[in-house]
Write a protein that holds these residues in place. Sequence first.
Motif, PDB file in Angstrom:
ATOM      1  N   SER A 369       0.830  -1.209   0.000  1.00 22.05           N
ATOM      2  CA  SER A 369       0.000   0.000   0.000  1.00 22.05           C
ATOM      3  C   SER A 369       0.860   1.253   0.000  1.00 22.05           C
ATOM      4  O   SER A 369       0.585   2.218  -0.717  1.00 22.05           O
ATOM      5  N   THR A 370       1.910   1.249   0.809  1.00 17.18           N
ATOM      6  CA  THR A 370       2.812   2.405   0.858  1.00 17.18           C
ATOM      7  C   THR A 370       3.515   2.593  -0.474  1.00 17.18           C
ATOM      8  O   THR A 370       3.643   3.715  -0.981  1.00 17.18           O
ATOM      9  N   ALA A 371       3.972   1.493  -1.075  1.00 17.43           N
ATOM     10  CA  ALA A 371       4.664   1.576  -2.362  1.00 17.43           C
ATOM     11  C   ALA A 371       3.735   2.125  -3.438  1.00 17.43           C
ATOM     12  O   ALA A 371       4.131   2.981  -4.249  1.00 17.43           O
ATOM     13  N   GLN A 372       2.501   1.666  -3.467  1.00 17.76           N
ATOM     14  CA  GLN A 372       1.563   2.138  -4.484  1.00 17.76           C
ATOM     15  C   GLN A 372       1.280   3.625  -4.325  1.00 17.76           C
ATOM     16  O   GLN A 372       1.182   4.361  -5.309  1.00 17.76           O
ATOM     17  N   SER A 373       1.191   4.082  -3.082  1.00 15.56           N
ATOM     18  CA  SER A 373       1.001   5.512  -2.835  1.00 15.56           C
ATOM     19  C   SER A 373       2.206   6.311  -3.324  1.00 15.56           C
ATOM     20  O   SER A 373       2.063   7.379  -3.921  1.00 15.56           O
ATOM     21  N   THR A 374       3.413   5.787  -3.084  1.00 18.81           N
ATOM     22  CA  THR A 374       4.626   6.490  -3.523  1.00 18.81           C
ATOM     23  C   THR A 374       4.730   6.510  -5.038  1.00 18.81           C
ATOM     24  O   THR A 374       5.169   7.510  -5.627  1.00 18.81           O
ATOM     25  N   PHE A 375       4.350   5.419  -5.704  1.00 19.36           N
ATOM     26  CA  PHE A 375       4.318   5.416  -7.166  1.00 19.36           C
ATOM     27  C   PHE A 375       3.383   6.506  -7.682  1.00 19.36           C
ATOM     28  O   PHE A 375       3.702   7.217  -8.640  1.00 19.36           O
ATOM     29  N   ARG A 376       2.213   6.636  -7.048  1.00 16.66           N
ATOM     30  CA  ARG A 376       1.265   7.671  -7.483  1.00 16.66           C
ATOM     31  C   ARG A 376       1.865   9.060  -7.319  1.00 16.66           C
ATOM     32  O   ARG A 376       1.723   9.922  -8.197  1.00 16.66           O
ATOM     33  N   ARG A 377       2.547   9.295  -6.204  1.00 15.54           N
ATOM     34  CA  ARG A 377       3.177  10.598  -5.972  1.00 15.54           C
ATOM     35  C   ARG A 377       4.262  10.864  -7.004  1.00 15.54           C
ATOM     36  O   ARG A 377       4.426  11.996  -7.481  1.00 15.54           O
ATOM     37  N   ALA A 378       5.003   9.826  -7.377  1.00 15.33           N
ATOM     38  CA  ALA A 378       6.053   9.995  -8.385  1.00 15.33           C
ATOM     39  C   ALA A 378       5.447  10.358  -9.737  1.00 15.33           C
ATOM     40  O   ALA A 378       5.929  11.267 -10.425  1.00 15.33           O
ATOM     41  N   LEU A 379       4.385   9.675 -10.125  1.00 10.06           N
ATOM     42  CA  LEU A 379       3.748   9.959 -11.410  1.00 10.06           C
ATOM     43  C   LEU A 379       3.206  11.380 -11.467  1.00 10.06           C
ATOM     44  O   LEU A 379       3.241  12.027 -12.520  1.00 10.06           O
ATOM     45  N   SER A 380       2.708  11.877 -10.333  1.00 10.71           N
ATOM     46  CA  SER A 380       2.115  13.216 -10.323  1.00 10.71           C
ATOM     47  C   SER A 380       3.140  14.303 -10.588  1.00 10.71           C
ATOM     48  O   SER A 380       2.789  15.437 -10.913  1.00 10.71           O
ATOM     49  N   LEU A 381       4.424  13.979 -10.456  1.00  7.98           N
ATOM     50  CA  LEU A 381       5.480  14.968 -10.637  1.00  7.98           C
ATOM     51  C   LEU A 381       6.021  15.017 -12.063  1.00  7.98           C
ATOM     52  O   LEU A 381       6.809  15.896 -12.396  1.00  7.98           O
ATOM     53  N   VAL A 382       5.608  14.054 -12.892  1.00  9.11           N
ATOM     54  CA  VAL A 382       6.224  13.903 -14.215  1.00  9.11           C
ATOM     55  C   VAL A 382       5.265  14.394 -15.293  1.00  9.11           C
ATOM     56  O   VAL A 382       4.073  14.064 -15.287  1.00  9.11           O
ATOM     57  N   ASN A 383       5.799  15.157 -16.217  1.00 13.13           N
ATOM     58  CA  ASN A 383       5.051  15.562 -17.406  1.00 13.13           C
ATOM     59  C   ASN A 383       5.285  14.503 -18.479  1.00 13.13           C
ATOM     60  O   ASN A 383       6.403  14.323 -18.957  1.00 13.13           O
ATOM     61  N   VAL A 384       4.216  13.796 -18.838  1.00  9.61           N
ATOM     62  CA  VAL A 384       4.367  12.679 -19.754  1.00  9.61           C
ATOM     63  C   VAL A 384       4.892  13.127 -21.112  1.00  9.61           C
ATOM     64  O   VAL A 384       5.591  12.377 -21.799  1.00  9.61           O
ATOM     65  N   THR A 385       4.602  14.367 -21.519  1.00  9.24           N
ATOM     66  CA  THR A 385       5.063  14.860 -22.815  1.00  9.24           C
ATOM     67  C   THR A 385       6.567  15.112 -22.806  1.00  9.24           C
ATOM     68  O   THR A 385       7.284  14.748 -23.738  1.00  9.24           O
ATOM     69  N   ASP A 386       7.060  15.736 -21.726  1.00 13.03           N
ATOM     70  CA  ASP A 386       8.480  16.076 -21.662  1.00 13.03           C
ATOM     71  C   ASP A 386       9.350  14.915 -21.203  1.00 13.03           C
ATOM     72  O   ASP A 386      10.534  14.863 -21.519  1.00 13.03           O
ATOM     73  N   SER A 387       8.778  13.989 -20.434  1.00 12.51           N
ATOM     74  CA  SER A 387       9.575  12.899 -19.862  1.00 12.51           C
ATOM     75  C   SER A 387       8.895  11.559 -20.109  1.00 12.51           C
ATOM     76  O   SER A 387       8.525  10.856 -19.154  1.00 12.51           O
ATOM     77  N   PRO A 388       8.697  11.156 -21.366  1.00 16.93           N
ATOM     78  CA  PRO A 388       7.956   9.918 -21.629  1.00 16.93           C
ATOM     79  C   PRO A 388       8.650   8.680 -21.095  1.00 16.93           C
ATOM     80  O   PRO A 388       7.993   7.746 -20.645  1.00 16.93           O
ATOM     81  N   ARG A 389       9.993   8.676 -21.121  1.00 19.59           N
ATOM     82  CA  ARG A 389      10.698   7.469 -20.676  1.00 19.59           C
ATOM     83  C   ARG A 389      10.532   7.251 -19.179  1.00 19.59           C
ATOM     84  O   ARG A 389      10.223   6.139 -18.727  1.00 19.59           O
ATOM     85  N   LEU A 390      10.755   8.300 -18.389  1.00 19.92           N
ATOM     86  CA  LEU A 390      10.595   8.163 -16.946  1.00 19.92           C
ATOM     87  C   LEU A 390       9.154   7.806 -16.599  1.00 19.92           C
ATOM     88  O   LEU A 390       8.890   6.957 -15.744  1.00 19.92           O
ATOM     89  N   TYR A 391       8.214   8.450 -17.283  1.00 18.03           N
ATOM     90  CA  TYR A 391       6.803   8.168 -17.020  1.00 18.03           C
ATOM     91  C   TYR A 391       6.499   6.693 -17.305  1.00 18.03           C
ATOM     92  O   TYR A 391       5.790   6.029 -16.537  1.00 18.03           O
TER      93      TYR A 391
END
Length: 1020
Positions: A369-391
């Motif tokens: 549960s903690t890991a899934q929450s952290t994944f969500r927080r990480a995704l919220s910081l990334v712009n999929v257009t500018d950083s497609p690989r990291l996303y």
Amino acid sequence: MKSASSSSRRLCKFLAVLLLHGAALPTPAAQPPATESVGLCSGALHPTASLGQWDVDLGPELTGTLSTPLPVDRTVLLEAHEVGVDVDVAVAAPGMATTRAANPVRRRALLRVLVHTGQAALTSISVHADADGGPGRHVKLAAYDVEASQTSSCALALRSLVAGDGDFSQARRVSGGHAAPNAGSAADFYTKAHEEYARAFADLAAQNVALRASVAHTLATLSCRNQEQWQECARWSTAAADLFQRAGDALGRANAQSLQALAWMELAQLPGAATAVDRTHHDSHALTDQAMDQLRRLAVFYVKQGALLDAAEQLNLLGVTLYDTGDYTGALRDYEGAEALYEKLGQQYRLALVRQNIALVEWDLGRASTAQSTFRRALSLVNVTDSPRLYAIILDNYGLANRTTGLLDAALAQHAQALDLATSSQDSGERGRSLFGIGMVYSAAGDRGLATDFLHQALDTFTRGGEGRDSVSVLRALAVLAAQDGRHEEAIRLDREALAHATGPIVRTHLLVQIADSESLLGREQAAADDLASAAKTPQAADSVSRAAVQFEDGVLDYRSGRLSEARARLRAALATDRAFGLDAAAFEAEVALARVDAATGHTGLAQRDLDAGLQLSEVLRMQVADPELRATSMQPLRAAFDLKIDLLAAASQQAANAGSRKEAEGAARAALAVTERSRARVMQDIALAEYTQGNDARVDSLMSQKSKVLRDLAAHEDRLEAGGIGSDTDLRVAAIRADITHLRGQLTVLDSQLAILGRTGTPLLHGHVGAVTEPPSDVAVISYWLGSSKAYAWLQTRSQVHLIELGTADTLRTAAEAAHSAYGNPTGVSTQERLRDGANLSRLVLQPVLAQLPAGISRLVIIPDGPLHYISFAALPIGSAAMDPFLVEKYEVAYGSSIARLLAPKAGQRPTDERMLLVADAVYGADDPRLLRPTPTKVALTTDRPQLRSAVNMNALERLPATADEASGIARTAAPLRVDYLSGFGATRDAVLSRPLERYRYIHFAVHATTDATIPQLS
């Protein structure tokens, strides 16, 4: 004695840390050769006097544009000095094609563009940053007239560097999805850039120490971060560090040494010798220690220099290294240090990077549960257009975590989106990981065909890209699927191929165990024993989980060879470890295997107790699947326990009947029927509409949701213990996981107590109402079927008695059912005579033996099918073998049910149905629907062509059904005094329907398109 297979005992998992992967072997570092040129080039390959210098502020849009006059008809060098930010430069003028440049070096690169000005009055220079570099980031531009300003070798070097920057920029545009579809391959452009930079290095004479250091650094960065060529990275970073030191550039030397440490980290993970015992590179530990020492020293250096961003990157790399070595506490410490610095500097991209790495550690500690929450927080910081690989990387890791905890719909959507991004950016490695994730979701859902298809695509992708280590998980998964389908030769080939690439001792141990199991099932007992001996001797794999896996397989091999005493001892040893560490899936298999041994030695009572213990565990394993519908599918791997228990009870019933004890025979038959009911009731409980109940049961729903979450966390902890092994009780990682397990089991006890108080039992009863067999009315007979792993049975239940009838081998019935289903489903391709023949053959096997014992006075039959019998219309089967015999429906009223308990359950105690009706009609299917704000003129699917977990036809073929709106309105008008709830248009969705208290509606009317999945009905 071949049914006690362990091929699926250890599930293969794959979570990629956000670092680049390579497949080259290390060689002693050496400075790359240089061609001897004469003459010292000017410091930056340009004249002293400039044509102009400008500071470009990128602003909040991370883009800056400058228009400036330049001398006409001249060759002009434009340079862009990055200050704390990575940029691309584009230069354009009227009548001139746009020229671009970028450089592999991060945040401090010097980009070069050569342009011929022609007659243009103004030249436009655009600068775009990939990500926000934080406070103070900007770009310094300068222009120089370079005609006849350098010696020939220096001019050649300059042109090679310009060409390299151009190729690198194009590679970035292709991988970022910003180039034309036919622009070419990003990998090819990276290779061309590498060749140009290497040519420039060779053209620079040895006296040009600073220039050569800069170019070597560029080559090291390109080799590491873009091409994933770790041997090249080590060579060039070592050369760059030496040259920067000779040039007196301490910061440049530190930057090169950071890449050097990264190369050492990756080289330490690669396989070395080709023996079956030691596949880890001989100096891997030394390389790892060397990398960590260097990174810690660099972190201190950067802090003293005030270069906090660089210090944070060293801490992140340290965290990755510690993660790879299993030091999760140390990894979290360094990750959190990097996280704090990135937050302070406002570095969202890098903050997302380190948070996804933190999520991986949390996942490996079983904290789902903690890991899934952290994944969500990480995704919220990334712009999929500018950083497609990291996303895409975060999506894939997040999806794998969701899949393991049973959130299959969410996992598939994440892997599918990651696949889109990886494909558009030409990232073959991430594309392979996305395909792997999709394949594993289909495997978890029970669709082995689609799972195999996507896994093979992943394997092909990794093979073409030279991703040997990444292919290990794919090969293991394919081997498990092959073994489940009985293709053991193929399973062995795949496992041995995985063994050739695997470096981790725990992975190697489990691969050898899987190979031994397949060898044994093929009758090659000596080969199996040899493989298992190799598994037991694998260095650094003496952890408890690996020992238990070897002990379990030893016990299975002993059982198959008739060494029952040895088998019992080894299986009990494995079970003790599995129970001690809370490994429920492994313990379930050990209990079932023990039951087989006890049954084979005549200890039926012990076998029954073993199976009851396994069935208790099966409930926990079932509840670890989040989606209630897919939970039904999760019962399939657990059927081994039900099959064996039914076989034992059927044998007891037959034995009693042979002894003339009719009462005892019927008692055993009823007990066997109750076991089938227990299994069916579990499945139907999961897919029943009441699972979606809201409203009056809010407290129960909340507690059940909490219980499901706790069980998923327990599953994640078990998964991580199996994947990482248990070296000793003092292992900090193991201690943390076990402490979490104790806490979670305490939570589970509290939740079960609260559910019991509210009237819904939290712990399943093995002999309670779930398996109770209700008596039917006097004119009704219930025929229940069960197709086990080897035998098939039918029960004929009337008000007065229960008969158990053995129908022969399950495979014979499956083949006949499939033939009849195919014949009846193809009226134009199969003759009437062939259909009648296949129907008569099936009737002879499954219907006539039951009808022979049917008492007089029965007018109604209720069929409870199993397996492929679900697809058979029993009403259309003949009741005898004669040509003129009537069909079943001509003599009896025929009905079907999911289980006896649900069919005949008393109505008292059920919640009253409201006087309500639900209407679902006129849904939106396509992008040409006029109800959309901007409908498209052509039929375009609202969904993409991504893989779908649930059955789906081509959405382009689904037309709107406008008449259904009129139909629903007419029904609503005539429904008074019923209260009508109406879902239409955008409100007519699957989720909207399932969110309703469906069991409380008196009528539900659907007027929509629907699809079915004949293989996995729960996915319809």
